[in-house]
Scaffold this motif. Structure first.
Motif, mmCIF file in Angstrom:
data_model
loop_
_atom_site.group_PDB
_atom_site.id
_atom_site.type_symbol
_atom_site.label_atom_id
_atom_site.label_comp_id
_atom_site.label_asym_id
_atom_site.label_seq_id
_atom_site.Cartn_x
_atom_site.Cartn_y
_atom_site.Cartn_z
ATOM 1 N N MET A 1 16.739 53.047 100.344
ATOM 2 C CA MET A 1 17.633 52.009 100.848
ATOM 3 C C MET A 1 18.443 52.573 102.015
ATOM 4 S SD MET A 1 20.331 49.837 98.645
ATOM 5 C CE MET A 1 21.921 49.468 99.314
ATOM 6 N N LEU A 2 18.391 51.878 103.110
ATOM 7 C CA LEU A 2 19.135 52.270 104.294
ATOM 8 C C LEU A 2 20.626 52.131 104.028
ATOM 9 C CD1 LEU A 2 18.599 53.181 107.193
ATOM 10 C CD2 LEU A 2 18.650 50.793 107.876
ATOM 11 N N PHE A 3 21.398 53.102 104.422
ATOM 12 C CA PHE A 3 22.854 53.107 104.240
ATOM 13 C C PHE A 3 23.273 53.173 102.775
ATOM 14 C CE2 PHE A 3 22.125 50.615 108.187
ATOM 15 C CZ PHE A 3 22.623 51.538 109.081
ATOM 16 N N GLU A 4 22.421 53.714 101.922
ATOM 17 C CA GLU A 4 22.737 53.786 100.496
ATOM 18 C C GLU A 4 23.985 54.643 100.243
ATOM 19 O OE1 GLU A 4 20.726 54.900 96.201
ATOM 20 O OE2 GLU A 4 19.475 54.796 97.980
ATOM 21 N N LYS A 5 24.131 55.733 100.979
ATOM 22 C CA LYS A 5 25.290 56.602 100.789
ATOM 23 C C LYS A 5 26.591 55.851 101.076
ATOM 24 C CE LYS A 5 27.473 60.817 102.392
ATOM 25 N NZ LYS A 5 27.671 61.643 103.565
ATOM 26 N N GLU A 6 26.619 55.100 102.170
ATOM 27 C CA GLU A 6 27.806 54.343 102.536
ATOM 28 C C GLU A 6 28.137 53.291 101.475
ATOM 29 O OE1 GLU A 6 25.280 55.020 104.526
ATOM 30 O OE2 GLU A 6 26.105 56.006 106.291
ATOM 31 N N TYR A 7 27.098 52.627 100.984
ATOM 32 C CA TYR A 7 27.293 51.616 99.952
ATOM 33 C C TYR A 7 27.860 52.247 98.681
ATOM 34 C CZ TYR A 7 26.246 48.381 96.183
ATOM 35 O OH TYR A 7 26.343 47.582 95.074
ATOM 36 N N ARG A 8 27.286 53.347 98.243
ATOM 37 C CA ARG A 8 27.732 54.010 97.010
ATOM 38 C C ARG A 8 29.185 54.484 97.119
ATOM 39 N NH1 ARG A 8 24.655 51.688 93.677
ATOM 40 N NH2 ARG A 8 22.472 52.066 94.018
ATOM 41 N N GLU A 9 29.554 55.014 98.278
ATOM 42 C CA GLU A 9 30.922 55.479 98.472
ATOM 43 C C GLU A 9 31.913 54.315 98.400
ATOM 44 O OE1 GLU A 9 30.882 57.581 102.181
ATOM 45 O OE2 GLU A 9 29.937 59.351 101.287
ATOM 46 N N ALA A 10 31.603 53.220 99.066
ATOM 47 C CA ALA A 10 32.476 52.043 99.034
ATOM 48 C C ALA A 10 32.551 51.481 97.621
ATOM 49 C CB ALA A 10 31.959 50.981 100.002
ATOM 50 N N GLU A 11 31.406 51.410 96.945
ATOM 51 C CA GLU A 11 31.363 50.893 95.580
ATOM 52 C C GLU A 11 32.218 51.748 94.645
ATOM 53 O OE1 GLU A 11 27.908 49.446 92.557
ATOM 54 O OE2 GLU A 11 27.647 51.429 93.437
ATOM 55 N N GLU A 12 32.143 53.055 94.779
ATOM 56 C CA GLU A 12 32.901 53.965 93.927
ATOM 57 C C GLU A 12 34.406 53.813 94.153
ATOM 58 O OE1 GLU A 12 33.497 58.733 93.409
ATOM 59 O OE2 GLU A 12 31.462 57.996 93.769
ATOM 60 N N LYS A 13 34.820 53.729 95.417
ATOM 61 C CA LYS A 13 36.236 53.559 95.732
ATOM 62 C C LYS A 13 36.782 52.269 95.117
ATOM 63 C CE LYS A 13 36.245 56.032 100.124
ATOM 64 N NZ LYS A 13 36.396 55.872 101.586
ATOM 65 N N LEU A 14 36.031 51.194 95.249
ATOM 66 C CA LEU A 14 36.487 49.910 94.709
ATOM 67 C C LEU A 14 36.477 49.913 93.185
ATOM 68 C CD1 LEU A 14 34.776 47.572 97.299
ATOM 69 C CD2 LEU A 14 37.239 47.878 96.971
ATOM 70 N N TYR A 15 35.474 50.543 92.598
ATOM 71 C CA TYR A 15 35.384 50.626 91.138
ATOM 72 C C TYR A 15 36.596 51.350 90.550
ATOM 73 C CZ TYR A 15 33.624 51.624 86.480
ATOM 74 O OH TYR A 15 33.488 51.719 85.115
ATOM 75 N N LYS A 16 37.035 52.406 91.224
ATOM 76 C CA LYS A 16 38.199 53.156 90.747
ATOM 77 C C LYS A 16 39.469 52.309 90.763
ATOM 78 C CE LYS A 16 36.585 57.780 91.903
ATOM 79 N NZ LYS A 16 36.804 58.983 92.731
ATOM 80 N N LYS A 17 39.469 51.262 91.589
ATOM 81 C CA LYS A 17 40.619 50.362 91.669
ATOM 82 C C LYS A 17 40.444 49.128 90.780
ATOM 83 C CE LYS A 17 42.806 52.673 94.841
ATOM 84 N NZ LYS A 17 44.158 53.158 94.748
ATOM 85 N N GLY A 18 39.345 49.078 90.023
ATOM 86 C CA GLY A 18 39.131 47.976 89.093
ATOM 87 C C GLY A 18 38.311 46.823 89.641
ATOM 88 N N PHE A 19 37.612 47.051 90.747
ATOM 89 C CA PHE A 19 36.784 46.017 91.356
ATOM 90 C C PHE A 19 35.312 46.389 91.251
ATOM 91 C CE2 PHE A 19 40.814 46.071 93.718
ATOM 92 C CZ PHE A 19 41.257 44.782 93.438
ATOM 93 N N TYR A 20 34.465 45.380 91.300
ATOM 94 C CA TYR A 20 33.023 45.579 91.207
ATOM 95 C C TYR A 20 32.354 44.991 92.440
ATOM 96 C CZ TYR A 20 34.249 46.524 86.407
ATOM 97 O OH TYR A 20 34.827 47.053 85.296
ATOM 98 N N VAL A 21 31.271 45.616 92.875
ATOM 99 C CA VAL A 21 30.533 45.173 94.052
ATOM 100 C C VAL A 21 29.147 44.728 93.616
ATOM 101 C CG1 VAL A 21 29.589 45.872 96.283
ATOM 102 C CG2 VAL A 21 31.788 46.796 95.514
ATOM 103 N N GLU A 22 28.750 43.584 94.112
ATOM 104 C CA GLU A 22 27.414 43.050 93.833
ATOM 105 C C GLU A 22 26.747 42.676 95.144
ATOM 106 O OE1 GLU A 22 25.838 42.743 90.893
ATOM 107 O OE2 GLU A 22 27.537 43.561 89.796
ATOM 108 N N ASN A 23 25.446 42.851 95.192
ATOM 109 C CA ASN A 23 24.658 42.384 96.316
ATOM 110 C C ASN A 23 24.389 40.907 96.074
ATOM 111 O OD1 ASN A 23 22.283 41.787 97.978
ATOM 112 N ND2 ASN A 23 22.268 43.969 98.340
#
Length: 58
Positions: A1-23
């Motif tokens: 997946m292109l830009f997977e690292k960027e996606y995972r980093e953003a997802e992790e930051k938001l998860y730590k704040k209690g938010f979830y990311v979905e495609n």
């Protein structure tokens, strides 16, 4: 997946704040949405760049 690292980093930051990311699903599968802990959509139709910016702001 292109830009997977960027996606995972953003997802992790938001998860730590209690938010979830979905495609999002077709026809918007290149967009993302952010949900709260109850599954309520807070914001949608975000590009990867916008998702990264949001994760850095919160």
């Amino acid at each position: 997946m292109l830009f997977e690292k960027e996606y995972r980093e953003a997802e992790e930051k938001l998860y730590k704040k209690g938010f979830y990311v979905e495609n999002m699903i077709e026809p918007y599968n290149d967009c993302y949405e952010v949900l709260d802990g109850n599954g309520k959509v807070l914001i949608d139709h975000l590009s990867l760049a916008q998702l990264e910016q949001l994760s850095n702001m919160i």
